[in-house]
Design an enzyme around this catalytic site. Structure first.
Site, PDB file in Angstrom:
ATOM      1  N   ASN A 150       0.808  -1.226   0.000  1.00  0.00           N
ATOM      2  CA  ASN A 150       0.000   0.000   0.000  1.00  0.00           C
ATOM      3  C   ASN A 150       0.840   1.274   0.000  1.00  0.00           C
ATOM      4  OD1 ASN A 150       0.733  -0.634   2.655  1.00  0.00           O
ATOM      5  ND2 ASN A 150      -1.000   0.459   3.511  1.00  0.00           N
ATOM      6  N   GLY A 226       2.351  -5.077   7.649  1.00  0.00           N
ATOM      7  CA  GLY A 226       1.376  -5.849   6.893  1.00  0.00           C
ATOM      8  C   GLY A 226       0.200  -6.222   7.771  1.00  0.00           C
ATOM      9  N   GLU A 248       4.419  -3.450  12.351  1.00  0.00           N
ATOM     10  CA  GLU A 248       3.331  -2.476  12.284  1.00  0.00           C
ATOM     11  C   GLU A 248       2.246  -3.136  11.458  1.00  0.00           C
ATOM     12  OE1 GLU A 248       0.717  -0.034  11.249  1.00  0.00           O
ATOM     13  OE2 GLU A 248       2.254   0.555   9.799  1.00  0.00           O
ATOM     14  N   CYS A 282      -3.118   1.899   6.688  1.00  0.00           N
ATOM     15  CA  CYS A 282      -3.266   1.429   8.071  1.00  0.00           C
ATOM     16  C   CYS A 282      -3.765   2.562   8.960  1.00  0.00           C
ATOM     17  CB  CYS A 282      -1.962   0.857   8.588  1.00  0.00           C
ATOM     18  SG  CYS A 282      -0.564   1.940   8.332  1.00  0.00           S
ATOM     19  N   GLU A 460       8.789   3.039  15.079  1.00  0.00           N
ATOM     20  CA  GLU A 460       9.555   3.326  13.872  1.00  0.00           C
ATOM     21  C   GLU A 460       9.725   4.833  13.718  1.00  0.00           C
ATOM     22  OE1 GLU A 460       9.148   0.575  10.543  1.00  0.00           O
ATOM     23  OE2 GLU A 460       7.099   0.272  11.187  1.00  0.00           O
TER      24      GLU A 460
HETATM   25  P1  NDP Z   1       0.337  -9.438   4.179  1.00  0.00           P
HETATM   26  O1  NDP Z   1       0.493  -9.269   5.634  1.00  0.00           O
HETATM   27  O2  NDP Z   1       0.060 -10.788   3.627  1.00  0.00           O
HETATM   28  O3  NDP Z   1       1.696  -8.956   3.431  1.00  0.00           O
HETATM   29  C1  NDP Z   1       2.613  -8.023   3.927  1.00  0.00           C
HETATM   30  C2  NDP Z   1       4.020  -8.456   3.531  1.00  0.00           C
HETATM   31  O4  NDP Z   1       4.347  -9.679   4.189  1.00  0.00           O
HETATM   32  C3  NDP Z   1       4.184  -8.751   2.038  1.00  0.00           C
HETATM   33  O5  NDP Z   1       5.491  -8.415   1.635  1.00  0.00           O
HETATM   34  C4  NDP Z   1       3.995 -10.250   1.992  1.00  0.00           C
HETATM   35  O6  NDP Z   1       4.533 -10.828   0.835  1.00  0.00           O
HETATM   36  C5  NDP Z   1       4.752 -10.648   3.223  1.00  0.00           C
HETATM   37  N1  NDP Z   1       4.433 -11.969   3.737  1.00  0.00           N
HETATM   38  C6  NDP Z   1       3.267 -12.661   3.650  1.00  0.00           C
HETATM   39  N2  NDP Z   1       3.368 -13.848   4.260  1.00  0.00           N
HETATM   40  C7  NDP Z   1       4.630 -13.924   4.764  1.00  0.00           C
HETATM   41  C8  NDP Z   1       5.357 -14.895   5.492  1.00  0.00           C
HETATM   42  N3  NDP Z   1       4.796 -16.054   5.854  1.00  0.00           N
HETATM   43  N4  NDP Z   1       6.626 -14.636   5.829  1.00  0.00           N
HETATM   44  C9  NDP Z   1       7.205 -13.482   5.491  1.00  0.00           C
HETATM   45  N5  NDP Z   1       6.584 -12.521   4.778  1.00  0.00           N
HETATM   46  C10 NDP Z   1       5.308 -12.730   4.435  1.00  0.00           C
HETATM   47  O7  NDP Z   1      -0.715  -8.430   3.664  1.00  0.00           O
HETATM   48  P2  NDP Z   1      -1.548  -8.508   2.292  1.00  0.00           P
HETATM   49  O8  NDP Z   1      -0.746  -7.856   1.263  1.00  0.00           O
HETATM   50  O9  NDP Z   1      -1.993  -9.904   1.977  1.00  0.00           O
HETATM   51  O10 NDP Z   1      -2.815  -7.666   2.674  1.00  0.00           O
HETATM   52  C11 NDP Z   1      -3.862  -8.280   3.414  1.00  0.00           C
HETATM   53  C12 NDP Z   1      -4.418  -7.338   4.427  1.00  0.00           C
HETATM   54  O11 NDP Z   1      -3.389  -6.955   5.340  1.00  0.00           O
HETATM   55  C13 NDP Z   1      -4.930  -6.019   3.878  1.00  0.00           C
HETATM   56  O12 NDP Z   1      -6.204  -6.129   3.361  1.00  0.00           O
HETATM   57  C14 NDP Z   1      -4.841  -5.151   5.103  1.00  0.00           C
HETATM   58  O13 NDP Z   1      -5.949  -5.388   5.924  1.00  0.00           O
HETATM   59  C15 NDP Z   1      -3.588  -5.643   5.805  1.00  0.00           C
HETATM   60  N6  NDP Z   1      -2.405  -4.813   5.473  1.00  0.00           N
HETATM   61  C16 NDP Z   1      -2.031  -3.861   6.343  1.00  0.00           C
HETATM   62  C17 NDP Z   1      -0.983  -3.033   6.023  1.00  0.00           C
HETATM   63  C18 NDP Z   1      -0.564  -1.949   6.930  1.00  0.00           C
HETATM   64  O14 NDP Z   1      -0.067  -0.939   6.463  1.00  0.00           O
HETATM   65  N7  NDP Z   1      -0.687  -2.123   8.216  1.00  0.00           N
HETATM   66  C19 NDP Z   1      -0.256  -3.143   4.763  1.00  0.00           C
HETATM   67  C20 NDP Z   1      -0.719  -4.212   3.923  1.00  0.00           C
HETATM   68  C21 NDP Z   1      -1.751  -5.000   4.290  1.00  0.00           C
HETATM   69  P3  NDP Z   1       3.591 -11.084  -0.453  1.00  0.00           P
HETATM   70  O15 NDP Z   1       2.707  -9.911  -0.597  1.00  0.00           O
HETATM   71  O16 NDP Z   1       4.540 -11.201  -1.550  1.00  0.00           O
HETATM   72  O17 NDP Z   1       2.852 -12.339  -0.173  1.00  0.00           O
END
Ligand code: NDP
Length: 482
Positions: A150, A226, A248, A282, A460
């Site tokens: 995002n 994430g 975060e 977020c 952070e």
């Molecule tokens: P994720 O938590 O799945 O992804 C965030 C990051 O973690 C990405 O780089 C992802 O890689 C990586 N990741 C996923 N699984 C693993 C793992 N097992 N080990 C290490 N790294 C991992 O978020 P999503 O992109 O699927 O989004 C889903 C929901 O998460 C959103 O709808 C939102 O609600 C929330 N979100 C919150 C954010 C925030 O700013 N707080 C940011 C993004 C999402 P990859 O994408 O390549 O799988």
């Protein structure tokens, strides 16, 4: 035919055994590029090289490190329109937001460039005569950066810049859905005066290369942004190796609109906070907690503002809200619209998939009324351009609703009363509080993070980052007789 975009492995641009396509969510016929996926053996070789490179980097003089970070930040700011347009193409936020993000990301590097020079520690007399104590910070080693889609450039930068500033090596696993921004930033970093292999890019799925990275015993720390479920998975893996971790995650931010609020300010702040970045922040204002005396006027004006928002192709002039990032995100958002209705909330505008001349993931920004804080739409992070209005009868009730959540990243209040604003600042259980401002939009030189399920580990950004990216050494020195 587009060139394959490679990973940076042990200082060399390298192909992988698999590739993915990156398409524009505003127009799926726009293929941005084809990206290599890193594998386990590449991860192993890059970690091996990073270990040596980190020692070399830590031995650089502070002005040499400062010059590297300054050059990265300056180039990003100079190229913010070009790189922001690329970001907009793969993430779907309007170009102005993409440009702003890249510029801000550059500022993280210039801020931490200056921090390279601020190597001032602490000293003290020992309780034992003739002994002095010197307390200084040292790098951790190799830091794994796991970043989301995002804010693909800004979030990564606010982790990478302090990690490098304090003498660490970095292995970066960006979100696989936004690889172009990752390659662009890596190209800038790789061109600098840094030891070969100090910085690595390992694109690939979180479930494969991401998981392998966080389970590695070679890394000293993980900084993650994430979702909560993945955050918990990362914490579990980190604890196995006693790896330092900072996370975060999501939130369910509330904006309170009090009876004495300026209506125009309240609506502008609410709409900006709820629908900026298609609600995929977020820090998004997804719960709008409105005093009953202003409820009708506020709702009417917010509906008019929401309906007037121009949703469209993120690279087209005049677009205020682009598409959402992916088919999956769109599907989940529309499911939340159905869920809200089934819970008894009334959707008064938007919340529908939109047909456009180009195939993409478009939906209209939506507003729910007649909601309460027990509904799932008010408890779960939707990451969607959807806002819920919760009517309250008093300030005390509003504050109680704000704090009735598992999350705690940001909260805001719109009021003309200094007394209420002050009380709110002190009693809202969130890491960030805003007054007469959207809950989204924070600075780079001050701490960022939340409470509850929103954050875990040290804050952070700003001078707080030193806490995570360094370890403290306490030295006792007996100088002897002169
Ligand atoms: P994720 O938590 O799945 O992804 C965030 C990051 O973690 C990405 O780089 C992802 O890689 C990586 N990741 C996923 N699984 C693993 C793992 N097992 N080990 C290490 N790294 C991992 O978020 P999503 O992109 O699927 O989004 C889903 C929901 O998460 C959103 O709808 C939102 O609600 C929330 N979100 C919150 C954010 C925030 O700013 N707080 C940011 C993004 C999402 P990859 O994408 O390549 O799988």
């Amino acid at each position: 035919m587009l060139d394959l975009q490679k990973n940076l492995i042990a200082g060399d641009w390298s192909e992988g055994t698999a590739t993915i396509e990156n398409r524009n969510p505003s127009d799926l016929s726009d293929l941005i590029g084809v990206y290599a996926q890193a594998d386990a053996s590449q991860l192993a070789s890059t970690l091996l090289r990073a270990k040596q490179a980190q020692l070399e980097w830590a031995a650089y003089g502070i002005e040499r490190k400062q010059a590297v970070l300054m050059a990265i930040g300056t180039e990003m700011m100079d190229r913010s329109l070009e790189l922001g347009t690329l970001l907009s193409r793969e993430e779907g936020k309007p170009i102005a937001e993409g440009k702003g993000e890249v510029y801000r990301a550059g500022q993280f590097f210039t801020y931490y460039a200056a921090e390279c020079l601020r190597q001032i520690g602490e000293n003290a007399d020992s309780v034992r005569d003739g002994i002095e104590i010197d307390v200084r910070r040292e790098p951790l080693g190799i830091v794994a950066v796991i970043s989301p889609w995002n804010f693909p450039t800004a979030t990564a930068s606010w982790k990478i810049a302090p990690a490098l500033c304090y003498g660490n090596a970095v292995v970066w696993k960006p979100a696989n859905i936004t690889p172009a921004s990752a390659v662009a930033l890596t190209e800038i970093i790789a061109r600098q005066d840094i030891p070969k292999g100090l910085f690595s890019l390992v694109m690939g799925a979180g479930s494969s290369i991401g998981q392998q990275l966080i389970e590695s015993t070679e890394i000293a720390a993980i900084s993650f942004t994430g979702s909560v479920p993945v955050g918990k998975q990362i914490a579990m893996a980190a604890i196995q190796n006693l790896t330092k971790v900072q996370m975060e995650m999501g939130s369910k931010n509330a904006l309170v609109v009090m009876d004495d609020a300026d209506l125009d300010t309240a609506v502008t702040v609410a709409a900006g906070g709820a629908f900026g970045g298609s609600g995929q922040k977020c820090t998004a204002s997804s719960r709008l907690i409105v005093h009953e005396s202003l409820h009708e006027a506020f709702t009417e004006k917010l509906i008019a503002t929401t309906k007037a928002m121009k949703v469209g192709h993120a690279q087209h002039e005049g677009t205020q809200m682009g598409p959402v990032v992916s088919a999956q995100q769109l599907k989940e958002n529309l499911a939340y619209v159905d869920l809200g209705r089934s819970e008894g909330a009334e959707l008064v505008c938007g919340g529908a998939q939109l047909d456009m001349p180009h195939e993409g993931y478009y939906m209209s920004p939506g507003v729910f009324i007649n909601t309460n804080n027990d509904m799932r739409i008010n408890r779960e992070e939707m990451f969607a351009p959807l806002a819920s209005i919760i009517k309250v009868a008093s300030y005390d009730e509003a504050l109680a609703v704000v704090n009735d959540t598992n999350f705690g990243l940001t909260s805001g209040i719109v009021t003309k009363s200094l007394a209420r604003a002050t009380h709110f600042r002190r009693h809202a259980r969130t890491g960030v509080v805003t007054v007469n401002l959207p809950t989204a939009g924070t600075d780079y030189h001050v701490p960022f993070g939340g409470r509850g399920d929103s954050s875990y580990g040290p804050r952070e950004q700003g001078s707080s980052a030193v806490e995570f990216y360094t370890t403290v050494k306490t030295a006792y020195i007996s100088a002897g007789q002169p």
